[in-house]
Write an enzyme that holds these catalytic residues in place. Sequence first.
Site, PDB file in Angstrom:
ATOM      1  CG  ASN A 130      -1.961   1.110   1.132  1.00 58.58           C
ATOM      2  OD1 ASN A 130      -1.870   1.981   0.259  1.00 58.58           O
ATOM      3  ND2 ASN A 130      -2.915   1.096   2.033  1.00 58.58           N
ATOM      4  CB  CYS A 172      -2.842   4.896   3.132  1.00 59.79           C
ATOM      5  SG  CYS A 172      -4.030   5.448   4.391  1.00 59.79           S
ATOM      6  N   GLY A 221     -15.012  -2.904  -3.077  1.00 61.85           N
ATOM      7  CA  GLY A 221     -14.748  -2.328  -1.759  1.00 61.85           C
ATOM      8  C   GLY A 221     -15.956  -1.677  -1.134  1.00 61.85           C
ATOM      9  CB  THR A 222     -17.284   1.770  -1.411  1.00 64.34           C
ATOM     10  OG1 THR A 222     -15.976   2.334  -1.251  1.00 64.34           O
ATOM     11  CG2 THR A 222     -18.307   2.657  -0.733  1.00 64.34           C
TER      12      THR A 222
HETATM   13  O1  RRO Z   1      -6.870   2.979   6.773  1.00 65.32           O
HETATM   14  C1  RRO Z   1      -7.204   3.906   6.028  1.00 65.32           C
HETATM   15  O2  RRO Z   1      -7.551   5.010   6.461  1.00 65.32           O
HETATM   16  C2  RRO Z   1      -7.134   3.775   4.562  1.00 65.32           C
HETATM   17  C3  RRO Z   1      -6.142   3.132   3.872  1.00 65.32           C
HETATM   18 BR1  RRO Z   1      -4.819   2.163   4.705  1.00 65.32          BR
HETATM   19  C4  RRO Z   1      -6.111   3.184   2.455  1.00 65.32           C
HETATM   20  O3  RRO Z   1      -5.227   2.646   1.767  1.00 65.32           O
HETATM   21  N1  RRO Z   1      -7.082   3.860   1.842  1.00 65.32           N
HETATM   22  C5  RRO Z   1      -8.059   4.477   2.510  1.00 65.32           C
HETATM   23  O4  RRO Z   1      -8.923   5.094   1.899  1.00 65.32           O
HETATM   24  N2  RRO Z   1      -8.084   4.414   3.879  1.00 65.32           N
END
Ligand code: RRO
Length: 307
Positions: free
Chosen positions: A128, A131, A269-270
């Site tokens: 990742n 983020c 995801g969402t």
């Molecule tokens: O944990 C988060 O706040 C988060 C992560 Br790691 C990410 O990669 N993407 C996101 O929208 N939230």
Amino acid sequence: MIDATTRIGDVQLPNPIMTASGTSGHGAELDAYFPLAMLGAVVVKSLAAEPWGGNPAPRLRDVREGMLNSVGLQGPGVEAWLANDLPSLQRARARVVVSIWGRTIEEFEKAAAQLAGAADDIIAVEVNLSCPNLDGGAHLFAHDGRDTSSVVTAVVAAQSRPVWAKLTAHVTDVVAIASGAQDAGAAAVTVTNTLFGMAIDPNTRHYRLGSTAGGGGLSGRAIHPVAVRAVHDIHVALPELPIVGVGGVASGADAVELLLAGASGVQVGTATFADPRAPLQVLEELEQWCAARGVRAVTEIIGGVHA
Ligand code: RRO
């Protein structure tokens, strides 16, 4: 019967549909709704080398266009996850992709090394690099091709599984970043993470989210066309680089769009927040879409818009 199998580099999957990191917890939570083994893979929420507490509440906000989050990378750390969460995914016979994060190359390296001896159920490591919710995006490696390369190189060296680099489309030139990942040995790129967003309550005049700077990551319907474009442009420029498309997928047709743009896999995801069965529903609708059009194998449509 549709042949739904796909390949992300050397990794063969029974179908292209996966969960998106961060949207179904660290373990087999979704197995209560459908057998996780039915998905191509399960991508777990990003893990660091150490436990991490995340951001203050509120962490989620529905917006008209999708969802904002500022979870802030909360997680138990790789070693506790291996001991406490991986076994439930193994019992569910899920193919597991582990997402890892760090603030420095050394932190990524450490998290990757902790995975080096782990079970074969882990088929890939998603790094990742994108983020938006750590110090307002201060550690966003995927803003720069060289920073992306440096992390990918370190993770490739620290363990032996294929490395998928999770990028953001919230950059000027996502192709340059994807190219940096490819040069460093990434087996695939996953695109896109959430985009930088914010909501402010007009009545209280305060941020809707609890993160220090009030910002969050925008996901869902609003970002789907952004994801399609990013996948499309990377596929045009780097046709040999496998792509996992993610962003606002809520139907089989949404998944088809990403596949036509050039993705070999698709993450959901969402949509899972509204319906925990969403990933399975997307898979079923994808297969129905193929059957209705005489498409016998999902691989027939990958990159189809470029034909
Ligand atoms: O944990 C988060 O706040 C988060 C992560 Br790691 C990410 O990669 N993407 C996101 O929208 N939230």
